[in-house]
Design an enzyme around this catalytic site. Structure first.
Site, short mmCIF file in Angstrom:
data_model
loop_
_atom_site.label_atom_id
_atom_site.label_comp_id
_atom_site.label_asym_id
_atom_site.label_seq_id
_atom_site.Cartn_x
_atom_site.Cartn_y
_atom_site.Cartn_z
N GLY A 11 59.58 58.83 65.66
CA GLY A 11 58.96 59.83 66.53
C GLY A 11 59.84 60.42 67.62
O GLY A 11 59.32 60.95 68.61
N GLU A 36 67.88 69.64 62.62
CA GLU A 36 67.32 68.83 61.55
C GLU A 36 66.13 69.51 60.85
O GLU A 36 65.96 69.37 59.65
CB GLU A 36 66.88 67.48 62.11
CG GLU A 36 66.40 66.51 61.07
CD GLU A 36 66.08 65.15 61.65
OE1 GLU A 36 66.29 64.16 60.94
OE2 GLU A 36 65.59 65.08 62.79
#
Length: 156
Positions: A11, A36
């Site tokens: 997370g 990403e």
């Protein structure tokens, strides 16, 4: 400069996005540079969080009427926030130039970079550790130059 580090999949990106959104709600110009994820993936994460609709349900298309209503409200609110989403910056030099432009044009107040291992640097280094150290140094100097906090994610 603040580093959010952890193992993959726990997370880090979600936390960084929550920080960015919180700061943007305060009226502070915020930039998110993601190396990403695509802009669509980031927007979906932000809508899921804001609407409190499970992102899996969004991806699978198994939404109920109440979910659609929540998504509609979140989708209307998010564009009002002073958040700049950049997904095409791949080099350290591009990130620096983008941050400077946003600081000069929009008075950038927070820069979030997700995630540092994917940044390419044009210098010649013996190993990746030296390259990441140089990137970190450069970002620290950028933070001082622009007088803004930088939050970056790093996988352990």
């Amino acid at each position: 400069m603040t580093i959010i580090g952890a193992r993959p999949g726990v997370g880090k990106t979600t936390l960084a996005l929550q920080i960015a959104e919180y700061i943007a709600h305060k009226g502070i110009e915020t930039a998110i540079i993601s190396l990403e994820m695509s802009d669509i993936q980031i927007i979906q994460k932000m809508i899921s969080k804001k609407s409190r609709v499970n992102s899996y349900k969004m991806r699978m298309g198994t939404l109920e009427d109440v979910d659609w209503q929540r998504i509609a409200i979140a989708t209307a609110e998010l564009p009002q926030l002073p958040i700049h989403l950049i997904t095409n910056a791949r080099t350290l030099q591009h990130i620096e130039n983008t941050a400077r432009k946003l600081k000069n044009k929009n008075n950038l107040g927070l820069l979030v970079i997700d995630y540092i291992q994917l940044i390419k640097n044009k210098g010649k280094f013996n190993n990746r550790e030296q390259e990441v150290a140089d990137i970190t140094r450069t970002l620290k100097l950028l933070s001082l130059e622009l007088d803004i906090p930088i939050v970056r994610t790093l996988s352990a």
